[in-house]
Write a protein that holds these residues in place. Structure first.
Motif, PDB file in Angstrom:
ATOM      1  N   THR A  14       0.843  -1.197   0.000  1.00 53.22           N
ATOM      2  CA  THR A  14       0.000   0.000   0.000  1.00 53.22           C
ATOM      3  C   THR A  14       0.877   1.245   0.000  1.00 53.22           C
ATOM      4  OG1 THR A  14      -1.786  -1.130   1.170  1.00 53.22           O
ATOM      5  CG2 THR A  14      -1.739   1.276   1.290  1.00 53.22           C
ATOM      6  N   GLY A  15       0.527   2.167  -0.883  1.00 50.19           N
ATOM      7  CA  GLY A  15       1.305   3.386  -1.009  1.00 50.19           C
ATOM      8  C   GLY A  15       2.407   3.310  -2.034  1.00 50.19           C
ATOM      9  N   GLY A  16       2.665   2.135  -2.541  1.00 49.11           N
ATOM     10  CA  GLY A  16       3.725   1.942  -3.523  1.00 49.11           C
ATOM     11  C   GLY A  16       3.305   2.312  -4.932  1.00 49.11           C
ATOM     12  N   SER A  17       4.225   2.090  -5.858  1.00 45.01           N
ATOM     13  CA  SER A  17       3.996   2.458  -7.257  1.00 45.01           C
ATOM     14  C   SER A  17       4.354   1.305  -8.186  1.00 45.01           C
ATOM     15  CB  SER A  17       4.856   3.672  -7.630  1.00 45.01           C
ATOM     16  OG  SER A  17       4.529   4.801  -6.863  1.00 45.01           O
ATOM     17  N   PHE A  47     -13.420   0.599 -16.446  1.00 43.32           N
ATOM     18  CA  PHE A  47     -12.532   1.548 -17.081  1.00 43.32           C
ATOM     19  C   PHE A  47     -11.581   2.159 -16.057  1.00 43.32           C
ATOM     20  CE2 PHE A  47     -11.178   4.864 -19.869  1.00 43.32           C
ATOM     21  CZ  PHE A  47     -11.132   6.036 -19.119  1.00 43.32           C
ATOM     22  N   VAL A  48     -10.325   2.340 -16.447  1.00 40.04           N
ATOM     23  CA  VAL A  48      -9.341   2.974 -15.584  1.00 40.04           C
ATOM     24  C   VAL A  48      -8.861   4.295 -16.188  1.00 40.04           C
ATOM     25  CG1 VAL A  48      -7.074   2.777 -14.513  1.00 40.04           C
ATOM     26  CG2 VAL A  48      -8.548   0.762 -14.679  1.00 40.04           C
ATOM     27  N   ALA A  49      -8.355   4.230 -17.416  1.00 43.47           N
ATOM     28  CA  ALA A  49      -7.803   5.432 -18.049  1.00 43.47           C
ATOM     29  C   ALA A  49      -7.763   5.229 -19.550  1.00 43.47           C
ATOM     30  CB  ALA A  49      -6.399   5.724 -17.530  1.00 43.47           C
ATOM     31  N   TYR A  59      -9.780   9.627 -17.024  1.00 49.94           N
ATOM     32  CA  TYR A  59      -9.534   8.736 -15.889  1.00 49.94           C
ATOM     33  C   TYR A  59     -10.831   8.487 -15.131  1.00 49.94           C
ATOM     34  CZ  TYR A  59      -4.666  10.050 -16.680  1.00 49.94           C
ATOM     35  OH  TYR A  59      -3.427  10.261 -17.246  1.00 49.94           O
ATOM     36  N   ARG A  60     -10.901   7.317 -14.496  1.00 45.90           N
ATOM     37  CA  ARG A  60     -12.004   7.120 -13.567  1.00 45.90           C
ATOM     38  C   ARG A  60     -11.687   7.951 -12.342  1.00 45.90           C
ATOM     39  NH1 ARG A  60     -13.893   2.617 -13.112  1.00 45.90           N
ATOM     40  NH2 ARG A  60     -14.902   2.804 -11.082  1.00 45.90           N
ATOM     41  N   ASP A  61     -12.727   8.353 -11.630  1.00 48.11           N
ATOM     42  CA  ASP A  61     -12.547   9.300 -10.526  1.00 48.11           C
ATOM     43  C   ASP A  61     -11.596   8.772  -9.460  1.00 48.11           C
ATOM     44  OD1 ASP A  61     -15.956  10.651 -10.494  1.00 48.11           O
ATOM     45  OD2 ASP A  61     -14.198  11.133 -11.723  1.00 48.11           O
ATOM     46  N   SER A  62     -11.685   7.480  -9.159  1.00 50.66           N
ATOM     47  CA  SER A  62     -10.916   6.937  -8.031  1.00 50.66           C
ATOM     48  C   SER A  62      -9.411   6.888  -8.285  1.00 50.66           C
ATOM     49  CB  SER A  62     -11.423   5.538  -7.681  1.00 50.66           C
ATOM     50  OG  SER A  62     -11.215   4.651  -8.760  1.00 50.66           O
ATOM     51  N   VAL A  63      -8.981   7.097  -9.527  1.00 51.00           N
ATOM     52  CA  VAL A  63      -7.543   7.059  -9.804  1.00 51.00           C
ATOM     53  C   VAL A  63      -6.989   8.425 -10.209  1.00 51.00           C
ATOM     54  CG1 VAL A  63      -7.789   4.654 -10.556  1.00 51.00           C
ATOM     55  CG2 VAL A  63      -7.644   6.475 -12.275  1.00 51.00           C
ATOM     56  N   LYS A  64      -7.858   9.401 -10.331  1.00 51.58           N
ATOM     57  CA  LYS A  64      -7.381  10.736 -10.700  1.00 51.58           C
ATOM     58  C   LYS A  64      -6.375  11.254  -9.685  1.00 51.58           C
ATOM     59  CE  LYS A  64     -11.401  12.338 -13.317  1.00 51.58           C
ATOM     60  NZ  LYS A  64     -12.577  13.256 -13.334  1.00 51.58           N
ATOM     61  N   GLY A  65      -5.289  11.793 -10.197  1.00 52.94           N
ATOM     62  CA  GLY A  65      -4.231  12.299  -9.323  1.00 52.94           C
ATOM     63  C   GLY A  65      -3.244  11.237  -8.880  1.00 52.94           C
ATOM     64  N   ARG A  66      -3.562   9.959  -9.108  1.00 56.94           N
ATOM     65  CA  ARG A  66      -2.667   8.870  -8.717  1.00 56.94           C
ATOM     66  C   ARG A  66      -2.111   8.133  -9.936  1.00 56.94           C
ATOM     67  NH1 ARG A  66      -4.499   4.570  -5.990  1.00 56.94           N
ATOM     68  NH2 ARG A  66      -6.616   4.673  -6.836  1.00 56.94           N
ATOM     69  N   MET A  82       1.188   4.106 -11.949  1.00 59.79           N
ATOM     70  CA  MET A  82       0.252   4.015 -10.829  1.00 59.79           C
ATOM     71  C   MET A  82       0.996   4.326  -9.541  1.00 59.79           C
ATOM     72  SD  MET A  82      -1.855   0.592 -11.959  1.00 59.79           S
ATOM     73  CE  MET A  82      -0.477  -0.498 -11.650  1.00 59.79           C
ATOM     74  N   ASN A  83       0.559   5.373  -8.874  1.00 61.82           N
ATOM     75  CA  ASN A  83       1.185   5.794  -7.619  1.00 61.82           C
ATOM     76  C   ASN A  83       0.186   5.703  -6.477  1.00 61.82           C
ATOM     77  OD1 ASN A  83       3.567   6.517  -9.052  1.00 61.82           O
ATOM     78  ND2 ASN A  83       2.695   8.527  -9.502  1.00 61.82           N
ATOM     79  N   ASN A  84       0.722   5.683  -5.270  1.00 61.40           N
ATOM     80  CA  ASN A  84      -0.101   5.650  -4.065  1.00 61.40           C
ATOM     81  C   ASN A  84      -1.175   4.562  -4.160  1.00 61.40           C
ATOM     82  OD1 ASN A  84      -0.953   6.428  -1.522  1.00 61.40           O
ATOM     83  ND2 ASN A  84      -2.265   8.069  -2.294  1.00 61.40           N
ATOM     84  N   LEU A  85      -0.746   3.371  -4.490  1.00 61.35           N
ATOM     85  CA  LEU A  85      -1.672   2.262  -4.679  1.00 61.35           C
ATOM     86  C   LEU A  85      -2.313   1.825  -3.369  1.00 61.35           C
ATOM     87  CD1 LEU A  85       0.509   0.350  -7.248  1.00 61.35           C
ATOM     88  CD2 LEU A  85      -1.847   1.060  -7.658  1.00 61.35           C
ATOM     89  N   ASN A  86      -3.532   1.352  -3.466  1.00 65.54           N
ATOM     90  CA  ASN A  86      -4.231   0.820  -2.304  1.00 65.54           C
ATOM     91  C   ASN A  86      -4.891  -0.513  -2.665  1.00 65.54           C
ATOM     92  OD1 ASN A  86      -6.996   1.379  -3.323  1.00 65.54           O
ATOM     93  ND2 ASN A  86      -6.339   3.507  -3.117  1.00 65.54           N
TER      94      ASN A  86
END
Length: 124
Positions: A14-17, A47-49, A59-66, A82-86
């Protein structure tokens, strides 16, 4: 005919890229719309991006900015950084290509060419 091939998946905390790559073993992505989708266990593909051939990205909303989708024309390869993964990002990620009308950019049915998928697992 285009045959996308994904790579770059794996296990991350979690938090990785991770950076996923999508190359083609046949044909070219030139003048194609490109997208990343994902499918988690027991869920439908989502859909992701996307990066359309005019350069616009979505982008889908949940990944915007990440997450960030990009293209290297010289290598004819697309990427998904992909950054700040959860944990909710855990899924099989698919690269897709096609000639897609704008209103269908987020629709998996609009893309004609698909890779085999690459697993991304985010551990807590």
């Amino acid at each position: 005919q285009i045959q996308p091939v994904e790579s770059g998946g794996g296990l991350v905390q979690t938090g990785g890229s991770l950076r996923l790559s999508c190359a083609t073993s046949q044909g070219t992505f030139s003048r194609r719309d490109m997208a990343w989708f994902r499918q988690a266990p027991g869920k439908t593909r989502e859909f992701v991006a996307a990066r359309r051939r005019d350069g616009h990205t979505y982008y889908r909303d949940s990944v915007k900015g990440r997450f960030a989708i990009s293209r290297d024309s010289a290598k004819d390869t697309f990427y998904l950084q992909m950054n700040n993964l959860n944990a909710e990002d855990t899924a099989v990620y698919f690269c897709a290509a096609g000639t897609v009308i704008l209103s269908q950019t987020r629709a998996d049915s609009a893309y004609a060419y698909w890779g085999q998928g690459t697993q991304v697992t985010v551990s807590s």
